[in-house]
Every structure is written in structure tokens, then in C-alpha cells.
Design a protein around this motif. Structure first.
Motif, short mmCIF file in Angstrom:
data_model
loop_
_atom_site.label_atom_id
_atom_site.label_comp_id
_atom_site.label_asym_id
_atom_site.label_seq_id
_atom_site.Cartn_x
_atom_site.Cartn_y
_atom_site.Cartn_z
N ALA A 1 1.55 3.96 -3.34
CA ALA A 1 0.83 5.07 -2.95
C ALA A 1 1.55 6.35 -3.50
N TRP B 1 -0.75 6.85 12.38
CA TRP B 1 -0.28 7.46 11.35
C TRP B 1 -0.43 8.93 11.34
N ALA C 1 0.94 -1.22 -0.13
CA ALA C 1 -0.07 -0.14 -0.02
C ALA C 1 0.89 1.30 0.13
N LEU C 2 1.83 1.17 0.95
CA LEU C 2 3.01 2.57 0.77
C LEU C 2 3.67 2.57 -0.28
N GLU D 1 -3.76 8.91 -0.44
CA GLU D 1 -3.95 7.83 -0.83
C GLU D 1 -3.79 6.92 0.46
N ILE D 2 -3.00 7.02 1.34
CA ILE D 2 -2.81 6.27 2.47
C ILE D 2 -3.36 6.73 3.57
N LEU E 1 -5.33 4.12 5.31
CA LEU E 1 -4.59 2.82 5.85
C LEU E 1 -4.88 2.42 7.22
#
Length: 190
Positions: A172, A190, A168-169, A177-178, A181
Motif C-alpha cells: 500500500a 483500523w 496488503a500493508l 489503499e488500506i 482492509l
């Protein structure tokens, strides 16, 4: 012209064999210089006995010296585990890598448990720290081609991060976009 005795090189004398008191002194000197675990201290003392020899009446008891140092509080495996895991997590390493480092340092299962839990709780923050430090994903300076992203993903995995989080990271392109998460991975750092 130099006299002939100055031209000769000094020959190193072999170090004196260790005895009980010298071994204790070496242990204290080592503990004064390095944060360590009980297992590492035992290994260090055994290595010194192998290198220098033993002149005591009884065989060296490195375990007893390490136990005494632990009783006095000079060696604290739980404290070492907390310190080492915190440092590795801040540097961006994942829980698996932290666990491996603690096992290699000789930290016991009971002392590793709190560090393992901290690694799970701080997985998101550690992954972000790693991405920021290595300029991966949303922290990249430019667009990444597929080969570069593959190498970045491999770096995340070697650093001990969860595959789904790493993927995912890496893929991105922005912080937006993250943003989701934390719900997906159940992390609040986060």
C-alpha cells in the motif's frame, strides 16, 4: 609505596549453600523485582540451587515454593499473559509472535487462550502499529523498490502477522489503499 597486604587481591569466597528459608527469600526477592510466571520462577530457583548448592535436610522443592507463591497471588500466569500480550500487540507484533512469547515464558494453554483471542481481534491495529514503527507501506518516507518491499514483507512475517495482511500493508502506498482492509480481514480496529 603500598603495604603488601593491600596489593593482594581479595579472593571471592564461594557463596553459602542454600537452605529452605534462603530459597524462599530468593523467590520473594525475585518476585519483587520481576513480573514472571510460575514456570520461570521454578526455573530460577532450580538454577540458584545448581549454582550455590543445597544444605537442607530434604531435597529442594522449588515446585512447592512456586505453588505457594501462586496461592498467595504473587505469581499470576493469566495476568502475566494479559500484560505481555498487550505490550507486544501495542508494539506491533502479531498473534503468532505473541503466542510464541507466552509459550517461551511457560504460560499454560488455558491462560494463553484470552491472549490468543485478543491477538486475533487486534491484528489490524497491531499490523498498523508495526508498519508505522518500521515506516513500511503508507508510512514509508520514499518509494520502495522490490527488494526493499520483500525485506519489509519478511519483517512482517517474522513479527508474527498474517501473510495476506502483511502483503496488503507492504504494497500500500497510501492510507486510502488500506481503508478497505477492515472489511476484507473482518477487523474493526483500523
Amino acid at each position: 609505596m603500598t603495604p603488601p597486604d593491600r596489593q593482594r587481591k581479595r579472593e571471592k569466597r564461594p557463596p553459602k549453600p542454600l537452605d529452605e528459608q534462603t530459597l524462599k527469600d530468593l523467590a520473594l526477592h525475585y518476585l519483587g523485582r520481576f513480573a514472571t510466571t510460575r514456570a520461570r520462577l521454578v526455573h530460577y530457583l532450580q538454577r540458584k540451587v545448581r549454582e550455590r548448592g543445597w544444605a537442607g535436610e530434604r531435597p529442594p522443592d522449588c515446585e512447592a515454593i512456586a505453588d505457594r507463591c501462586a496461592e498467595l497471588g504473587y505469581v499470576d500466569d493469566a495476568g502475566f499473559a494479559a500484560m505481555k500480550s498487550g505490550a507486544l500487540l501495542r508494539r506491533g507484533y502479531g498473534a503468532r509472535r505473541v503466542e510464541q512469547a507466552l509459550v517461551a515464558a511457560g504460560v499454560g494453554e488455558a491462560e494463553r487462550a484470552p491472549a490468543r483471542e485478543a491477538g486475533r481481534d487486534q491484528a489490524g491495529a497491531a499490523a498498523l502499529a508495526f508498519a508505522r514503527r518500521k515506516r513500511i507501506g503508507p508510512f514509508a518516507t520514499g518509494p520502495a523498490d522490490p527488494d526493499r518491499r520483500q525485506k519489509q514483507l519478511q519483517a512482517f512475517i517474522r513479527a508474527g502477522h498474517d501473510f495476506a495482511l502483511a502483503r496488503a500493508l507492504v504494497f500500500a502506498d497510501s492510507m486510502e489503499e488500506i481503508a478497505g482492509l477492515d472489511e476484507q480481514f473482518g477487523r474493526d480496529q483500523w
